[in-house]
Design a protein around this motif. Structure first.
Motif, PDB file in Angstrom:
ATOM      1  N   ILE A  27     -11.041   1.070   7.100  1.00  0.00           N
ATOM      2  CA  ILE A  27      -9.893   0.157   7.148  1.00  0.00           C
ATOM      3  C   ILE A  27      -9.649  -0.328   8.568  1.00  0.00           C
ATOM      4  CG2 ILE A  27      -7.388   0.017   6.844  1.00  0.00           C
ATOM      5  CD1 ILE A  27      -7.703   1.999   4.514  1.00  0.00           C
TER       6      ILE A  27
ATOM      7  N   THR B 230      -8.218   2.277  -1.656  1.00  0.00           N
ATOM      8  CA  THR B 230      -7.313   1.529  -0.789  1.00  0.00           C
ATOM      9  C   THR B 230      -8.104   0.795   0.302  1.00  0.00           C
ATOM     10  OG1 THR B 230      -6.926   3.582   0.457  1.00  0.00           O
ATOM     11  CG2 THR B 230      -5.321   2.997  -1.200  1.00  0.00           C
TER      12      THR B 230
ATOM     13  N   ILE C 260       0.692  -6.216   5.365  1.00  0.00           N
ATOM     14  CA  ILE C 260       0.502  -4.957   4.646  1.00  0.00           C
ATOM     15  C   ILE C 260       1.797  -4.161   4.712  1.00  0.00           C
ATOM     16  CG2 ILE C 260      -0.807  -2.804   4.494  1.00  0.00           C
ATOM     17  CD1 ILE C 260      -3.118  -4.201   5.916  1.00  0.00           C
TER      18      ILE C 260
ATOM     19  N   LEU D 104       0.856  -1.190   0.000  1.00  0.00           N
ATOM     20  CA  LEU D 104       0.000   0.000   0.000  1.00  0.00           C
ATOM     21  C   LEU D 104       0.889   1.235   0.000  1.00  0.00           C
ATOM     22  CD1 LEU D 104      -2.943   0.854   0.044  1.00  0.00           C
ATOM     23  CD2 LEU D 104      -2.835   0.909   2.523  1.00  0.00           C
TER      24      LEU D 104
ATOM     25  N   VAL E 194      -3.481  -9.405  11.128  1.00  0.00           N
ATOM     26  CA  VAL E 194      -2.995  -8.407  10.175  1.00  0.00           C
ATOM     27  C   VAL E 194      -1.676  -7.844  10.700  1.00  0.00           C
ATOM     28  CG1 VAL E 194      -3.451  -6.199   9.050  1.00  0.00           C
ATOM     29  CG2 VAL E 194      -5.323  -7.825   9.427  1.00  0.00           C
TER      30      VAL E 194
ATOM     31  N   ILE F 220      -7.810  -3.284   0.857  1.00  0.00           N
ATOM     32  CA  ILE F 220      -7.500  -3.963   2.120  1.00  0.00           C
ATOM     33  C   ILE F 220      -8.636  -4.898   2.511  1.00  0.00           C
ATOM     34  CG2 ILE F 220      -7.159  -3.592   4.597  1.00  0.00           C
ATOM     35  CD1 ILE F 220      -5.551  -1.111   3.921  1.00  0.00           C
TER      36      ILE F 220
ATOM     37  N   ILE G 294      -9.726  -4.192  10.041  1.00  0.00           N
ATOM     38  CA  ILE G 294      -8.591  -4.818  10.725  1.00  0.00           C
ATOM     39  C   ILE G 294      -9.000  -5.307  12.109  1.00  0.00           C
ATOM     40  CG2 ILE G 294      -6.303  -4.389  11.720  1.00  0.00           C
ATOM     41  CD1 ILE G 294      -5.747  -2.476   9.420  1.00  0.00           C
TER      42      ILE G 294
END
Length: 429
Positions: free
Chosen positions: A72, A36, A57, A28, A83, A40, A76
């Protein structure tokens, strides 16, 4: 037979732990926007579907939209797959929105020569009034504190990053319990986190990353296009092009091309603006400014309508992105605004003005071009006869009585290829 079956079951039980684990990896290196966020989200779903041991990531971002950041972070925090956010390579930055994403990760790591911080929210134009600034700052502070509490990280530093835009190097971030470790390479990172226990939405899992295979996934073409379109400057330009294209099609029905291009640009612009914090008052001012430009062409206002159009377009462009606590990377460039206003003003006030004047100009060919021209009567017009115009002999009818032969005449109209003429009076000196 029973013994063979037992051996086979025992072999499967031994082989299963030795089965190579998979890691889904994404890069990213962009601003945080709806594209974005979708990327994700898709990566997390892919990692879950393929039963990956974790999602890695590799992050390098200056920040982005607060709304997309919340999406995002929510993905997560609710992810059933661990993650791992790795701020890399050297020189990378987890700024603004990147701070929230890094602190939300189950494992947060940084490469040497990277930094994290400066998460203070500002308006898209860089300034907010006192009340709006306080609201946005307090909201972002509470947001990052809740993330830090969830992951057991330094909530006080997170608050300082939001309130005072403080930043840390990778070593300072480790010392201040902002990240979990520093790794100079991806292999070192995966080796160091092997065997760590993390809590995901479905319970506690142990990371098995030491000998895992890495599968990289990239943005799809749709996500890449949305990433480009999520730039407010692109959305602004597309909106103006769409508006102009549709206006030209209405002014010249049947031209087709301006209408097609204008329609495509307008749809793309509206789709993009749906993902951005658009101020509809600014949008209305832009449309009103273009209308004033058109009226300036049609109505004699001695430039007042044109000046109003410039002011309206400029103010609308400045107000287009709403001041709702987005970060500075989501701004509308002053260079783009000034250029668009200047080009639009010149185009409407000069190019289209000249085009309309040309439409009103006297025809250069055909019977219409004969009106107002001076010729000579070749015979007596009583009322019909012949005249010479531009070296050609035409049938003519006098509209004001008898005209003798050899007199100058002026064309005042025509009927079925017969000119209608009157005597020509020489202008007095």
């Amino acid at each position: 037979m029973r013994r063979i079956l037992l051996y086979f079951i025992l072999l499967l039980a031994i082989a299963r732990p030795l089965h190579a684990q998979k890691i889904i990896s994404i890069k990213l290196d962009a601003t945080i926007n709806p594209a974005t966020a979708d990327f994700i989200h898709r990566a997390i779903e892919t990692a879950q579907a393929e039963r990956a041991t974790c999602l890695l990531i590799r992050l390098n971002t200056p920040g982005g939209l607060l709304k997309s950041t919340r999406v995002i972070v929510g993905d997560i925090l609710e992810s059933p797959v661990p993650v791992v956010v790795y701020v890399s390579p050297g020189g990378a930055h987890a700024g603004s929105a990147g701070v929230f994403i890094t602190m939300a990760a189950h494992i947060a790591a940084m490469a040497p020569g990277t930094n994290i911080g400066a998460a203070h929210p500002v308006s898209s134009q860089g300034q907010m009034d006192t009340i709006m600034s306080a609201k946005a700052t307090n909201d972002a502070t509470a947001f990052i504190k809740s993330i830090a509490a969830k992951r057991g990280r330094n909530a006080e530093w997170g608050a300082q990053a939001v309130r005072n835009s403080v930043s840390l190097t990778e070593s300072e971030a480790l010392e201040n319990n902002v990240i979990d470790l520093i790794a100079s390479s991806e292999n070192e990172l995966l080796t160091n986190i092997h065997g760590k226990q993390v809590t995901v939405s479905t319970g506690t899992v142990v990371l098995n990353t030491k000998s895992a295979t890495i599968k990289s996934i990239d943005m799809g073409w749709g996500e890449k296009m949305l990433n480009i379109l999520s730039d407010p400057n692109v959305a602004y330009i597309l909106f103006l092009l769409g508006l102009y294209g549709l206006i030209f099609e209405l002014y010249s029905p049947g031209a087709i091309f301006p209408g097609i291009i204008g329609g495509i640009c307008m749809i793309l612009a509206l789709y993009t603006m749906h993902t951005l914090p658009v101020n509809y008052a600014g949008l209305a001012l832009i449309v009103f400014g273009v209308i004033l430009f058109l009226l300036e062409i049609k109505i004699v206002s001695h430039g007042l309508l044109g000046i109003g159009g410039v002011i309206s377009l400029l103010l609308g462009s400045m107000m287009l992105i709403r001041t709702d606590g987005t970060w500075a990377v989501a701004n509308l460039s002053w260079t783009v605004i000034i250029t668009a206003v200047a080009v639009s003003s010149l185009f409407f006030l000069y190019v289209i003005g000249m085009g309309l004047k040309a439409q009103k100009a006297k025809p250069a060919v055909g019977l219409e071009a004969m009106i107002g021209e001076i010729g000579l009567s070749l015979s007596e017009l009583n009322p019909g006869g012949t005249v010479r115009m531009h070296g050609e002999i035409w049938k003519a009818i006098s509209r004001s009585g008898l005209i003798p032969e050899g007199k100058k005449v002026v064309v005042t109209g025509f009927l079925n290829f017969t000119l209608q003429v009157e005597p020509y009076n020489e202008p007095s000196a």
